[in-house]
Enzyme design. Structure first.
Site, mmCIF file in Angstrom:
data_model
loop_
_atom_site.group_PDB
_atom_site.id
_atom_site.type_symbol
_atom_site.label_atom_id
_atom_site.label_comp_id
_atom_site.label_asym_id
_atom_site.label_seq_id
_atom_site.Cartn_x
_atom_site.Cartn_y
_atom_site.Cartn_z
ATOM 1 N N LYS A 94 12.423 -24.069 -20.516
ATOM 2 C CA LYS A 94 11.826 -24.889 -19.465
ATOM 3 C C LYS A 94 12.049 -24.208 -18.124
ATOM 4 C CE LYS A 94 15.890 -27.395 -18.257
ATOM 5 N NZ LYS A 94 16.482 -27.582 -16.956
ATOM 6 N N HIS B 289 22.130 -13.353 -25.312
ATOM 7 C CA HIS B 289 21.222 -12.293 -24.854
ATOM 8 C C HIS B 289 22.006 -11.084 -24.345
ATOM 9 C CE1 HIS B 289 17.827 -15.083 -25.161
ATOM 10 N NE2 HIS B 289 17.050 -14.041 -25.007
#
Lengths: 282, 188
Positions: free
Chosen positions: B103, B38
């Site tokens: 998650k 990212h």
């Protein structure tokens, strides 16, 4: 005094190699038992579904030797060395590192250690974190813990004030675990270290996660605190995978040592629902 | 709690129908990226360069798989903790990303971006990596191979089971599920 005994570090390397592979593929029996008990007690249909998936995962991992979790952890070792042991054939920590490196390569386990600043992955999962304790006797005990980053990131050491006492400790642990919520992969096992000093509290907390799940502390005062924290955390409603339910925590394990009169160190280390660890005595 | 079978790339219509708590079986192409990837993608955007894949309608899976055994497309591949992607996700969502899989909790900025640009945060079961990974049929590294487990991969998945966590209407499954089950342990 036990008789002085020679232990070849080659045997240590081999033992670490086997423990690392076994921990990656096979869940500890006590953890599975605790999860099965929780399943019986669980009332949320979604939580039951999540636990069923966890059981299925345990089966697939064990049968096909696929790691239980893709994060096969930082290799952490608690090494208990009898003072009458004499290591031969090399340096024991090098042997441990060799065992870890070989296991992570041969077992298709993820290598997760990196440079803290550049984040460059070292590609060998080294170094192993080794906590060494000298104990009486001439045996060597190796406890291997594959500690994943998700649950480890939800850990902390906090220096409480002595006046915070028992209730302050309970409140801090409960608030922290509830705030961590779904992040550390519940149902979790919470290790708590009380006392010692700054770093002892942390080491005790991590060591406590490796106790047989749900086995109460031998100290009745601590056992009662464990139970109170467990109930409060499970009352949070977070549930397995954070999707709601009664099973947020399988066990709270507290270890305690004396501390300085001016301090009250508290360590909290959270283990996820796979809580991979294996041990052997040589 | 409804169930949907969806195929990527996802459209606004796919997203709008979803509500927090719904179950989705996702098929098609996914891209993997974690923090390191990212950071590089956002740096590329800052420098006016292109992303390693066309992000419109796509879903990014936050995963760092274990190595594949010979003959298998991937090793264990469960979701990683998502909050580490908080600084990057809103920007990618504004460019057309339709979903994330991970998650744990994400930030309010991510929730707001899901509402504004019609996107969705899916969660799966952390740790259940052997089972979750078995939905992956093909895997290929397409960018940043030097990042190892954190490289960007193009995955082809079939029927990957997911829960809708943040929907495009501002609902949050973690919050509602927690509220529903709070204070029931002693009764259980």
């Amino acid at each position: 005094m036990a008789e002085v005994r020679s232990v070849s570090v080659k045997d240590i390397e081999e033992a670490v190699y086997k423990l690392a592979l076994e921990a990656a593929y096979h869940i500890p029996e006590d953890v599975l038992e605790a999860e099965k008990k929780a399943y019986e007690k669980e009332k949320s249909p979604v939580a039951k579904q999540v636990l069923e998936t966890i059981f299925q995962n345990i089966e697939v991992s064990s049968k096909e030797e696929f790691p239980l979790c893709q994060d096969t952890g930082l290799a952490v070792i608690f090494l208990e060395v009898g003072q009458d042991v004499h290591f031969t054939d090399g340096y024991v920590v090098d042997a441990i590192n060799k065992g870890v490196e070989r296991a992570y390569k041969d077992g298709y386990l993820r290598k997760s250690t990196c440079h803290p600043l550049t984040r460059e992955n070292y590609g060998n999962n080294l170094p192993t974190v080794v906590h060494t304790f000298v104990v009486p006797g001439n045996k060597v005990k190796i406890i291997f813990d594959a500690k994943g980053g998700g649950s480890e990131s939800m850990s902390k050491v906090q220096m409480l004030k002595p006046a915070d006492g028992r209730d302050g400790i309970i409140q801090t642990v409960v608030d922290w675990v509830i705030q961590a919520g779904p992040n550390p992969c519940p149902p979790v096992i919470v290790g708590v270290g009380i006392g010692g000093d700054f770093e002892r509290a942390a080491v005790m907390a991590k060591h406590a996660t490796l106790r047989h799940v749900g086995k109460p502390s031998d100290d009745p005062v601590l056992a009662e605190m464990e139970q109170e924290i467990l109930e409060k955390v499970n009352n949070s409603g977070i549930g397995p995978a954070g999707l709601g339910g009664l099973t947020t925590c399988l066990g709270v394990h507290i270890e305690m040592e004396p501390c300085h009169i001016a301090t009250l160190p508290l360590g909290i280390n959270i283990a996820c629902h796979v809580n991979r660890h294996k041990e052997i005595e040589l | 709690m409804a169930e949907y079978k969806l195929k990527t790339p996802l459209t606004d219509e796919d997203i709008i129908q979803l509500k927090a708590g719904d179950k989705v079986y996702l098929s098609g192409v996914l891209y993997t990226a974690r923090d390191a990837a990212h950071m590089r993608m956002v740096k590329a955007l800052d420098e006016g360069k292109e992303l390693p894949f066309d992000i419109k309608g796509q879903v990014i899976y936050y995963v760092g798989p274990s190595p594949a055994r010979p003959g298998k497309p991937i090793g264990s591949a469960g979701p990683t903790t998502s909050y580490r992607m908080n600084p990057f996700a809103p920007r990618l969502i504004s460019l057309g990303q339709k979903g994330m899989i991970g998650k744990g909790k994400m930030s309010d900025e991510v929730k707001q971006a899901c509402i504004k640009y019609k996107a969705c945060y899916f969660v799966s079961i952390g740790g259940a990596a052997a089972v979750v990974g078995s939905a992956v049929k093909e895997a290929e590294i397409i960018a940043y191979p030097e990042l190892g487990p954190e490289a960007v991969r193009r995955l082809v998945v079939e029927g990957m089971p997911l829960f809708v966590c943040y929907d495009a209407h501002g609902n949050d499954l973690y919050e509602t599920a927690k509220k529903e089950w709070a204070n029931k342990y002693s009764l259980g």
